[in-house]
Each structure stands twice: as structure tokens, then as C-alpha cells.
Design a protein around this motif. Sequence first.
Motif, PDB file in Angstrom:
ATOM      1  N   TRP A   1       0.838  -1.211   0.000  1.00 45.43           N
ATOM      2  CA  TRP A   1       0.000   0.000   0.000  1.00 45.43           C
ATOM      3  C   TRP A   1       0.861   1.244   0.000  1.00 45.43           C
TER       4      TRP A   1
ATOM      5  N   ASP B   1      -5.753   1.801  -7.927  1.00 49.01           N
ATOM      6  CA  ASP B   1      -4.832   1.023  -7.108  1.00 49.01           C
ATOM      7  C   ASP B   1      -5.061  -0.480  -7.236  1.00 49.01           C
ATOM      8  N   LEU B   2      -6.249  -0.885  -7.663  1.00 49.31           N
ATOM      9  CA  LEU B   2      -6.563  -2.308  -7.691  1.00 49.31           C
ATOM     10  C   LEU B   2      -5.802  -3.034  -8.788  1.00 49.31           C
ATOM     11  N   GLY B   3      -5.403  -4.262  -8.509  1.00 51.55           N
ATOM     12  CA  GLY B   3      -4.742  -5.067  -9.520  1.00 51.55           C
ATOM     13  C   GLY B   3      -5.670  -5.430 -10.661  1.00 51.55           C
ATOM     14  N   HIS B   4      -6.947  -5.570 -10.346  1.00 50.02           N
ATOM     15  CA  HIS B   4      -7.975  -5.812 -11.361  1.00 50.02           C
ATOM     16  C   HIS B   4      -9.058  -4.767 -11.177  1.00 50.02           C
TER      17      HIS B   4
ATOM     18  N   ARG C   1     -12.784  -5.428 -11.736  1.00 45.74           N
ATOM     19  CA  ARG C   1     -13.509  -6.322 -10.838  1.00 45.74           C
ATOM     20  C   ARG C   1     -13.996  -5.594  -9.584  1.00 45.74           C
TER      21      ARG C   1
ATOM     22  N   GLU D   1     -17.194  -6.435  -7.746  1.00 49.55           N
ATOM     23  CA  GLU D   1     -17.322  -7.630  -6.904  1.00 49.55           C
ATOM     24  C   GLU D   1     -17.459  -7.269  -5.429  1.00 49.55           C
TER      25      GLU D   1
ATOM     26  N   LEU E   1     -12.554  -3.567   4.905  1.00 45.82           N
ATOM     27  CA  LEU E   1     -12.425  -2.920   3.602  1.00 45.82           C
ATOM     28  C   LEU E   1     -13.747  -2.984   2.853  1.00 45.82           C
TER      29      LEU E   1
ATOM     30  N   ILE F   1     -11.352 -14.378  -8.825  1.00 46.66           N
ATOM     31  CA  ILE F   1     -12.185 -13.493  -8.014  1.00 46.66           C
ATOM     32  C   ILE F   1     -11.355 -12.356  -7.414  1.00 46.66           C
ATOM     33  N   CYS F   2     -10.134 -12.649  -7.071  1.00 54.39           N
ATOM     34  CA  CYS F   2      -9.272 -11.652  -6.417  1.00 54.39           C
ATOM     35  C   CYS F   2      -9.218 -10.363  -7.222  1.00 54.39           C
ATOM     36  N   ILE F   3      -9.472  -9.229  -6.529  1.00 56.85           N
ATOM     37  CA  ILE F   3      -9.481  -7.936  -7.219  1.00 56.85           C
ATOM     38  C   ILE F   3      -8.142  -7.215  -7.105  1.00 56.85           C
ATOM     39  N   GLY F   4      -7.214  -7.806  -6.352  1.00 55.73           N
ATOM     40  CA  GLY F   4      -5.894  -7.213  -6.260  1.00 55.73           C
ATOM     41  C   GLY F   4      -5.818  -6.004  -5.346  1.00 55.73           C
ATOM     42  N   CYS F   5      -6.625  -5.979  -4.293  1.00 55.24           N
ATOM     43  CA  CYS F   5      -6.592  -4.854  -3.361  1.00 55.24           C
ATOM     44  C   CYS F   5      -5.415  -4.941  -2.391  1.00 55.24           C
TER      45      CYS F   5
ATOM     46  N   ASN G   1      -2.922 -10.277  -9.119  1.00 47.09           N
ATOM     47  CA  ASN G   1      -3.502 -11.015  -7.996  1.00 47.09           C
ATOM     48  C   ASN G   1      -2.504 -11.180  -6.861  1.00 47.09           C
TER      49      ASN G   1
END
Lengths: 382, 310
Positions: free
Chosen positions: A43, A100-103, A106, A109, A120, B185-189, B244
Amino acid sequence: MNKPQKTILFIIWLVLLVWGLIGVFQRMTTGELTLNYGSYIPWGLWVAGKVYFVGLAVGASFLTWSIYAFNIRSLKPLARISLLISIATMIAGLLVIAFDLGHMWRLYEVYTRPNFSSLLAIASWLSMAYLIYLLIVLGIDLKYGREIGNVPRVWGWIGIFFAIAFSGANGAEFATMVSSPYWHSSIGPILSIGGALLSGIALVLAVSTLSTTDGGIDEQIIKIMSRTVIGLILFVLVLEWSEYSVAMWYGRGGDYSSITSILFGHYWYVFWIVHLAIGSILPLFLLLWQPANRLAAGFSGALVAITYMAVRLNHVIPGQITPAMRGLQEAYTDKWLTFQYLPSSTEWAVFAFSVAVCIALYWLGSRIIPVGSLKSVDKGGR
Amino acid sequence: MEMKKSAPSSRSPNLKNEDGFASEPKRVNLKRRRFLKNSLLAAGSLGALNCFLEKDALAGDEQNAAPLPFPKSFADGSPLERMRVELLQALKKPVSERKWVMVIDQQKCVGCDSCTVSCTSENNLPPGVVYRPVPKQEAGTFPKMAWIFTPKPCMHCDQPPCVPVCPVKATWKREDGIVVIDYDICIGCRNCLASCPYNARTFDMGDFFGLGTPEIMSYETRPNYEYSKDWTRKPGTEISPIGNARKCTFCLHRIRVGMLPACVTTCLGGATYFGDYNSKHSLVRELIGTSRVKRLKEELGTEPSVYYLV
């Protein structure tokens, strides 16, 4: 605000936007390759940015909730400005965390398959709910127009509890992490709320005083807001003293290394100069010396609001710099597996983009929605 | 669980018409249309069935998984052979009756990093992702010194801090004790990375060792088989597992077919043991019953499934 000042501000905004768009382009085309956070410090600037913007939103709107709940007539002219600021900063916060999200795609979701044991997820739902609440109350404020006290107080009371819960949840996101002794502290949610009030209300003070000219805002409003910001600065400083002194007193403990790095590490100036000197002592001095002066108040508010990003950075980053065990960084050498972090140019650019979007949203909102006069209600204002 | 959105592998049927998206000719051939329609229906059914099977595979239904018929590769009486036999016996039990644990003997570990390399090779790990680093610490002062090597895989905690923090339920603890991540499913947060007190999780930034060189070698784009599925990383894409959280899986894909985790078979010093704690006479259970045993950061209450013999 005169024309040359507006031109300067426009140029600054344009620079932020262009720089920001370059960063967004880099993020979208190269993914995360141009970013400097990694696996051991996952982060970075954008998470701190989200906490910062959300804090501004909560603080600014808290002023509105207080005005409604306690029927503070003298501050009524600030209610709508605060709501606009709150909406703009909330959207900026959601924007910067999306990057910031990797995806990124998504993100939905979180709303379609939430895990409510996760703070979160709770904070994400509260973010959306809070934004919707802000828009609803703005509509109600517009409906009731210029009449004071006709906005039912219940909206203010709900807002107060909502703001405390939301800000507290944002603080608890970090405070509940056992992985970091620096984060894992019960003072975390309180500091989050205090910081939100301080930065948000300071921002309202800055915008309301600097966007008008002398005589355009009631002196009483400036005095009340100045005193409020003074009180909040002192409150937050006391909380910080508590947090740091407890950890540093005997020079031992799990959070000692994190706080030492904040106070005496490579980036010591972020705390001592940016936050303490420029963001706390200088504004305190100005507000105490000239509590009713529009420019002094506006400048102080701007200093507090802008430099509070340093506090958020000093909360997010140091909680991750202590390895789980000695020798971990040397165990596997890789540029993504390091306990040092400095935001990359792409990260700064995307953050600048969020700031530009925030400013644009507020400017658009203030053009579309009449914010009214900042003179006191009793003197002909709204 | 959404269908895996990766590039079609050699196992996936190619659904595209030869003509691609060309427009239909004016004279419609009814036989061709019926054939195409039936083919699409069949392929769609297979796809749906595959989706169902994939879900079961990740969810842990291994009742029907048959271990591969491996030749006896380890010497009689060796710990490796014993662990392999015990593994096969454990696979005959229902998933919920197994509890996989790992034991690492720090007096046998020589700090060679072979387990790190083996794991990286087995899982085709990219830059920024490591499942089993081996931190090395010095103890004492010269000339009375010692090295302490602590191989650090995922602890697969019984009270994992990483599981409840996931906002989308992309990670969970299986009945057999392995903590898994669903890459689709993982959004990578990276909330789980921040919450892990062991720094066991890493994040796939989409980097390649060959990026910036004239060619990205084929070994980087070959699939890995974590969770018994094909995962092919492609440069310039966000295809999972890029973006991910990733971590040690106790080589679940190997366990399912009766193989020990890669780090266990590779360990030069014979320091790493693996097995089913619920089997009363298993080697790991014997080792955990000694006085030398400890776990990392027990005071946090995470209850790791990785034990160390100091």
C-alpha cells in the motif's frame, strides 16, 4: 477572487490535469510496471490518497451535519459549499483507489459478493452509501432553499453518526491489522476521525474565504471557523503526542521502529517540516494572530488541508516497513520485494489527476448549484 | 464462480467459425446452420460442465482424484519414502479428515535456497513473487557465531488473518488446512498482503524477467499449474494471476496426484517434512511431539500449520 488569481489557479489546475492524464495513460497501458509499491509494501500513495480524500469528505460534511443538527445560523451559508466539497473529494477518493486495484474492472465484486467480516468491504459499502446520502441531502438543501432551519434536523443527526461510523471504519481498517504493531492501536479510529474533521473543516475554511473577496464573507463566520480549526489542530496534536510518546518512551516495542523512522528516518522532514511546522504551527500562529482576517484564515486552512496528506502518508507507509523477520529482504533480491518505498512519477501523476478531477467537480458543482452568499443570514445572506 | 477468462489453451475448444466474423452469404445452407448450432450447443454444454468441474477442483473435492502411478523413487526407509506413502494413505481419507502440516528442522537446514529455487521453478514464479524465501540471521559474535536459516513458506494458519480481510471472499481456508486464493475473483486490493504478519503473500505486478530485453523467453509464458489449472501469464495483459495476490499453496496441485511439495523433495538437508497431522502415526506428528518444536509469532494467535524444530 480577481481575474489574475483565477488565471493562476486555472493554469495550476491545467498542469495537474495534463500531468494526471499522462499518469492515467501509463497506468492503463503498462499496468503496474511503472509503480513503486510491491509485495512487501503493498500500500502506497494511492491508498494514503484514498484515506486523505475520504477524510476531507467526512470533515467537510460534518460541518454541514452540525449546522443542521444544532441549527447553527451563523454558519448556515457554509452548508452547501461543504456538501459540494464533500461530494467532490469523496469521488476523488473512490477514483484514486480504483486505480490502485490489480484488477480495476472487478471493483464491482465488492458490491456483488461482499465479505462483511472485512473492514475494507464495510468501508467500501459505507463510501457508496455516504456519497448517496450526500447527494440526497444536497437535494433537500436545494429544495428548502434559503430558509434557515427548514432542513429537518434529523438529516444532520443521521449525518453526524454516519460520518463518525464511516471515518471510524476507515481508521479501523488499519487499526485491526495484527501484522503491524504501528497500525494495531485503539487510537487509530479516533485519530482518523480527528484528522478527518481537521482537514475537512480546514478545507471548507480555505475555499470559503479564498473564493471570495474582502467583505464577501461574514467576519463572524471566519472567527468561528478559525477557532474551530485551532481547536482541532490542538486536539489532533494531543492525539499524535499520545501515539508517539507512548511508543517512544522506553525505546522498545513493536511500533518503535516505525515511529523512529517517521521522526528520525530518511523522510523525517515529512513530519517535522511539512506536517508540524507548515501544517500545524504556522496555521496556529496565523489563526491566533489574525483570527478574523480573511486571507490569514484562508491561507491557514489551505496549509492544514493540503499538508494533511503528509499525515496520511506517515500513517500508511511506516506500518509496512518493518520486515516480518530479520533477513527477509536479503533472502530474495528483487525490486518488488523491498521494504523501501517512494512513490513513482506515475503514482504522483495519477494522484494529481484525482486532485484535478476533485477541483473540476467542485467548480462545476458551484456553477450549476447556487451556493449563495457567504454573508451571515442575519445580514442578508442565506 | 466466474469462468476463467484466460487465453484459450490447447484443451479448450476453438469456437470461432473459420470465416471469423464475416457476413453470412445470401443463400443460407440449412445443413451448415444446423451443424453450427448443434456444435455451439455442445461446446457451450462442455464449457458449462467444465466450469462446474473447475469450481469443484478449487473447492477441494478430491474424492475421485487418483494419484499418479509413480515408480518408487525414494530409498526404502527414507523419510521421503515414508512421507510419500503417508501422503498416499491420507489421500484415501475424505478431505475434511486431513490436516496438512509442514515441519522444518532448522538444525538440518543448510541455507542453500534450493527450496526457493525449486518452488520458483515448480510454480513458474515471476519477478516480485516468492513463495518460500529463506531469511538468514547471524547469531553471536566472531569467533563464536552461528547462522540461523528460517525457510518461510505460507504458514497456512488455522486462524489466518488474511482470510477475513478479503473484501470479496477470494481467499479461504480449505477443510484440509490449506489456505487458497481464487485468482478469478481476487481484485488485487492487497489487503491480505498487508494483513499477513509473516509477509507470506506477494503480489504479481505483471513483470517478466525478459521485459526490456529483445525477447521474453518461452519459459516465462508457459503455464503454471497452481490449483490444478492452467495459468498462463502474458505480457501487457491483466490476465490472472497478474494483478492477484499469490502465495505458497503447499503444492496443492502435486498433493492431489500423490506427490510431495516441491520444496520437500528438493531439500538437500532433508530438513523439510510434510504430512497429515491427523494421521496418528505420521512422521510429522512424531516430529511435532518433540520438545524442539516452535511456531513463528504464536503470540498473535494465528495458529500456523508450519512448525520449526529449533
